[in-house]
Design a protein around this motif. Sequence first.
Motif, PDB file in Angstrom:
ATOM      1  N   GLN A  25     -13.846 -16.122   9.294  1.00 34.02           N
ATOM      2  CA  GLN A  25     -13.468 -14.729   9.453  1.00 34.02           C
ATOM      3  C   GLN A  25     -12.009 -14.554   9.039  1.00 34.02           C
ATOM      4  OE1 GLN A  25     -15.740 -12.660  10.390  1.00 34.02           O
ATOM      5  NE2 GLN A  25     -14.651 -10.738  10.789  1.00 34.02           N
ATOM      6  N   VAL A  26     -11.772 -13.617   8.153  1.00 36.43           N
ATOM      7  CA  VAL A  26     -10.433 -13.374   7.648  1.00 36.43           C
ATOM      8  C   VAL A  26      -9.868 -12.123   8.315  1.00 36.43           C
ATOM      9  CG1 VAL A  26      -9.097 -12.824   5.584  1.00 36.43           C
ATOM     10  CG2 VAL A  26     -11.012 -14.435   5.442  1.00 36.43           C
ATOM     11  N   GLN A  27      -8.643 -12.227   8.780  1.00 36.18           N
ATOM     12  CA  GLN A  27      -7.932 -11.067   9.311  1.00 36.18           C
ATOM     13  C   GLN A  27      -6.840 -10.674   8.324  1.00 36.18           C
ATOM     14  OE1 GLN A  27      -8.151 -13.950  11.712  1.00 36.18           O
ATOM     15  NE2 GLN A  27     -10.196 -13.093  11.994  1.00 36.18           N
ATOM     16  N   LEU A  28      -6.732  -9.371   8.096  1.00 29.54           N
ATOM     17  CA  LEU A  28      -5.768  -8.841   7.143  1.00 29.54           C
ATOM     18  C   LEU A  28      -4.885  -7.818   7.836  1.00 29.54           C
ATOM     19  CD1 LEU A  28      -8.267  -8.257   4.175  1.00 29.54           C
ATOM     20  CD2 LEU A  28      -6.730 -10.194   4.483  1.00 29.54           C
ATOM     21  N   VAL A  29      -3.582  -7.924   7.631  1.00 24.06           N
ATOM     22  CA  VAL A  29      -2.638  -6.989   8.240  1.00 24.06           C
ATOM     23  C   VAL A  29      -1.699  -6.466   7.160  1.00 24.06           C
ATOM     24  CG1 VAL A  29      -0.840  -6.662   9.965  1.00 24.06           C
ATOM     25  CG2 VAL A  29      -2.763  -8.193  10.451  1.00 24.06           C
ATOM     26  N   GLU A  30      -1.759  -5.160   6.936  1.00 18.64           N
ATOM     27  CA  GLU A  30      -0.898  -4.517   5.951  1.00 18.64           C
ATOM     28  C   GLU A  30       0.425  -4.090   6.586  1.00 18.64           C
ATOM     29  OE1 GLU A  30      -5.182  -2.949   5.119  1.00 18.64           O
ATOM     30  OE2 GLU A  30      -3.897  -3.341   6.855  1.00 18.64           O
ATOM     31  N   SER A  31       1.443  -4.022   5.755  1.00 14.00           N
ATOM     32  CA  SER A  31       2.746  -3.517   6.182  1.00 14.00           C
ATOM     33  C   SER A  31       3.462  -2.951   4.968  1.00 14.00           C
ATOM     34  CB  SER A  31       3.571  -4.620   6.839  1.00 14.00           C
ATOM     35  OG  SER A  31       3.815  -5.670   5.927  1.00 14.00           O
ATOM     36  N   GLY A  32       4.543  -2.235   5.230  1.00 11.18           N
ATOM     37  CA  GLY A  32       5.380  -1.734   4.147  1.00 11.18           C
ATOM     38  C   GLY A  32       5.197  -0.270   3.809  1.00 11.18           C
ATOM     39  N   GLY A  33       4.254   0.382   4.461  1.00 12.07           N
ATOM     40  CA  GLY A  33       4.092   1.802   4.211  1.00 12.07           C
ATOM     41  C   GLY A  33       5.237   2.614   4.798  1.00 12.07           C
ATOM     42  N   GLY A  34       5.238   3.890   4.475  1.00 11.67           N
ATOM     43  CA  GLY A  34       6.279   4.760   5.003  1.00 11.67           C
ATOM     44  C   GLY A  34       6.362   6.047   4.227  1.00 11.67           C
ATOM     45  N   LEU A  35       7.470   6.747   4.445  1.00  8.86           N
ATOM     46  CA  LEU A  35       7.734   8.020   3.794  1.00  8.86           C
ATOM     47  C   LEU A  35       8.742   7.804   2.672  1.00  8.86           C
ATOM     48  CD1 LEU A  35       7.593  11.153   3.675  1.00  8.86           C
ATOM     49  CD2 LEU A  35       9.421  11.170   5.405  1.00  8.86           C
ATOM     50  N   VAL A  36       8.423   8.296   1.497  1.00 12.58           N
ATOM     51  CA  VAL A  36       9.304   8.137   0.344  1.00 12.58           C
ATOM     52  C   VAL A  36       9.267   9.413  -0.480  1.00 12.58           C
ATOM     53  CG1 VAL A  36       7.488   7.097  -1.090  1.00 12.58           C
ATOM     54  CG2 VAL A  36       9.891   6.582  -1.573  1.00 12.58           C
ATOM     55  N   GLN A  37      10.355   9.694  -1.161  1.00 13.69           N
ATOM     56  CA  GLN A  37      10.382  10.864  -2.030  1.00 13.69           C
ATOM     57  C   GLN A  37       9.681  10.572  -3.349  1.00 13.69           C
ATOM     58  OE1 GLN A  37      14.543  12.036  -2.384  1.00 13.69           O
ATOM     59  NE2 GLN A  37      14.269  13.529  -0.739  1.00 13.69           N
ATOM     60  N   ALA A  38       9.201  11.617  -3.974  1.00 11.30           N
ATOM     61  CA  ALA A  38       8.579  11.468  -5.284  1.00 11.30           C
ATOM     62  C   ALA A  38       9.549  10.785  -6.243  1.00 11.30           C
ATOM     63  CB  ALA A  38       8.167  12.828  -5.825  1.00 11.30           C
ATOM     64  N   GLY A  39       9.008   9.851  -7.014  1.00  9.61           N
ATOM     65  CA  GLY A  39       9.830   9.075  -7.922  1.00  9.61           C
ATOM     66  C   GLY A  39      10.332   7.770  -7.321  1.00  9.61           C
ATOM     67  N   GLY A  40      10.172   7.615  -6.033  1.00 10.89           N
ATOM     68  CA  GLY A  40      10.638   6.419  -5.355  1.00 10.89           C
ATOM     69  C   GLY A  40       9.648   5.278  -5.426  1.00 10.89           C
TER      70      GLY A  40
ATOM     71  N   LEU B 255       7.822   1.774  -3.205  1.00 11.38           N
ATOM     72  CA  LEU B 255       7.492   1.047  -1.977  1.00 11.38           C
ATOM     73  C   LEU B 255       6.797  -0.241  -2.374  1.00 11.38           C
ATOM     74  CD1 LEU B 255       5.975   3.694   0.495  1.00 11.38           C
ATOM     75  CD2 LEU B 255       8.140   2.467   0.782  1.00 11.38           C
ATOM     76  N   ARG B 256       6.931  -1.256  -1.533  1.00 15.16           N
ATOM     77  CA  ARG B 256       6.158  -2.474  -1.718  1.00 15.16           C
ATOM     78  C   ARG B 256       5.333  -2.720  -0.475  1.00 15.16           C
ATOM     79  NH1 ARG B 256       7.508  -8.845  -2.942  1.00 15.16           N
ATOM     80  NH2 ARG B 256       8.117  -8.872  -0.734  1.00 15.16           N
ATOM     81  N   LEU B 257       4.044  -2.731  -0.649  1.00 17.67           N
ATOM     82  CA  LEU B 257       3.134  -3.042   0.438  1.00 17.67           C
ATOM     83  C   LEU B 257       2.847  -4.536   0.463  1.00 17.67           C
ATOM     84  CD1 LEU B 257       0.503  -0.164   0.078  1.00 17.67           C
ATOM     85  CD2 LEU B 257       2.718  -0.142   1.238  1.00 17.67           C
ATOM     86  N   SER B 258       2.681  -5.054   1.667  1.00 16.63           N
ATOM     87  CA  SER B 258       2.302  -6.454   1.848  1.00 16.63           C
ATOM     88  C   SER B 258       1.031  -6.512   2.680  1.00 16.63           C
ATOM     89  CB  SER B 258       3.404  -7.226   2.562  1.00 16.63           C
ATOM     90  OG  SER B 258       4.602  -7.219   1.825  1.00 16.63           O
ATOM     91  N   CYS B 259       0.272  -7.553   2.462  1.00 12.91           N
ATOM     92  CA  CYS B 259      -0.929  -7.781   3.256  1.00 12.91           C
ATOM     93  C   CYS B 259      -0.993  -9.267   3.568  1.00 12.91           C
ATOM     94  CB  CYS B 259      -2.163  -7.330   2.497  1.00 12.91           C
ATOM     95  SG  CYS B 259      -3.735  -7.753   3.301  1.00 12.91           S
ATOM     96  N   ALA B 260      -0.844  -9.595   4.835  1.00 15.23           N
ATOM     97  CA  ALA B 260      -0.869 -10.988   5.276  1.00 15.23           C
ATOM     98  C   ALA B 260      -2.262 -11.344   5.771  1.00 15.23           C
ATOM     99  CB  ALA B 260       0.155 -11.196   6.382  1.00 15.23           C
ATOM    100  N   ALA B 261      -2.760 -12.468   5.301  1.00 15.26           N
ATOM    101  CA  ALA B 261      -4.100 -12.917   5.668  1.00 15.26           C
ATOM    102  C   ALA B 261      -4.027 -14.123   6.588  1.00 15.26           C
ATOM    103  CB  ALA B 261      -4.888 -13.267   4.420  1.00 15.26           C
ATOM    104  N   SER B 262      -5.000 -14.203   7.475  1.00 13.40           N
ATOM    105  CA  SER B 262      -5.117 -15.364   8.351  1.00 13.40           C
ATOM    106  C   SER B 262      -6.592 -15.596   8.671  1.00 13.40           C
ATOM    107  CB  SER B 262      -4.330 -15.151   9.643  1.00 13.40           C
ATOM    108  OG  SER B 262      -4.834 -14.045  10.363  1.00 13.40           O
ATOM    109  N   GLY B 263      -6.886 -16.807   9.113  1.00 14.74           N
ATOM    110  CA  GLY B 263      -8.240 -17.103   9.576  1.00 14.74           C
ATOM    111  C   GLY B 263      -9.196 -17.567   8.507  1.00 14.74           C
ATOM    112  N   GLY B 264      -8.737 -17.729   7.298  1.00 12.40           N
ATOM    113  CA  GLY B 264      -9.613 -18.196   6.230  1.00 12.40           C
ATOM    114  C   GLY B 264      -8.813 -18.886   5.158  1.00 12.40           C
ATOM    115  N   THR B 265      -9.499 -19.287   4.096  1.00 10.52           N
ATOM    116  CA  THR B 265      -8.820 -19.913   2.966  1.00 10.52           C
ATOM    117  C   THR B 265      -8.459 -18.821   1.975  1.00 10.52           C
ATOM    118  OG1 THR B 265     -10.117 -21.924   3.299  1.00 10.52           O
ATOM    119  CG2 THR B 265      -8.969 -21.675   1.195  1.00 10.52           C
ATOM    120  N   PHE B 266      -7.224 -18.391   2.027  1.00  8.28           N
ATOM    121  CA  PHE B 266      -6.780 -17.219   1.265  1.00  8.28           C
ATOM    122  C   PHE B 266      -7.072 -17.368  -0.216  1.00  8.28           C
ATOM    123  CE2 PHE B 266      -4.450 -13.445   0.598  1.00  8.28           C
ATOM    124  CZ  PHE B 266      -3.574 -13.619  -0.463  1.00  8.28           C
ATOM    125  N   SER B 267      -6.830 -18.540  -0.757  1.00  6.16           N
ATOM    126  CA  SER B 267      -6.969 -18.732  -2.200  1.00  6.16           C
ATOM    127  C   SER B 267      -8.418 -18.699  -2.675  1.00  6.16           C
ATOM    128  CB  SER B 267      -6.317 -20.048  -2.627  1.00  6.16           C
ATOM    129  OG  SER B 267      -6.937 -21.130  -1.952  1.00  6.16           O
TER     130      SER B 267
END
Length: 121
Positions: A1-16, A18-30
């Motif tokens: 069972q793989v668990q995924l947790v996203e981060s990095g969202g937020g409020l940004v102005q047009a033209g700006g 963002l970098r989102l990240s997603c960390a995985a655990s509980g499985g063989t990611f590759s």
Amino acid sequence: QVQLVESGGGLVQAGGSLRLSCAASGGTFSSYAMGWFRQAPGKEREFVAAISRGGIGTIYADSVKGRFTISRDNAKNTVYLQMNSLKPENTAVYYCAAGKYGSTRRLYDYWGQGTQVTVSS
């Protein structure tokens, strides 16, 4: 069972950016291809980008080509989505997913809870 947790969202102005990240655990990611999807209010969840298990292959939705970049670090069990030149219509909850390589939702078996991205005009 793989668990995924996203981060990095937020409020940004047009033209700006963002970098989102997603960390995985509980499985063989590759062993999983990874994808990013998004869902705006009142709309279906749609494909944004995908990356193959080794990171060589990538697929993008036409609407984000040239502005978004998907990447992964298998040593850190993390997939990223770099989003540049953001537009108000990019406002959505962004989800990462693990599964088979492709652009359709049914290829992905595991999903994160999502992170909100809001782009103001």
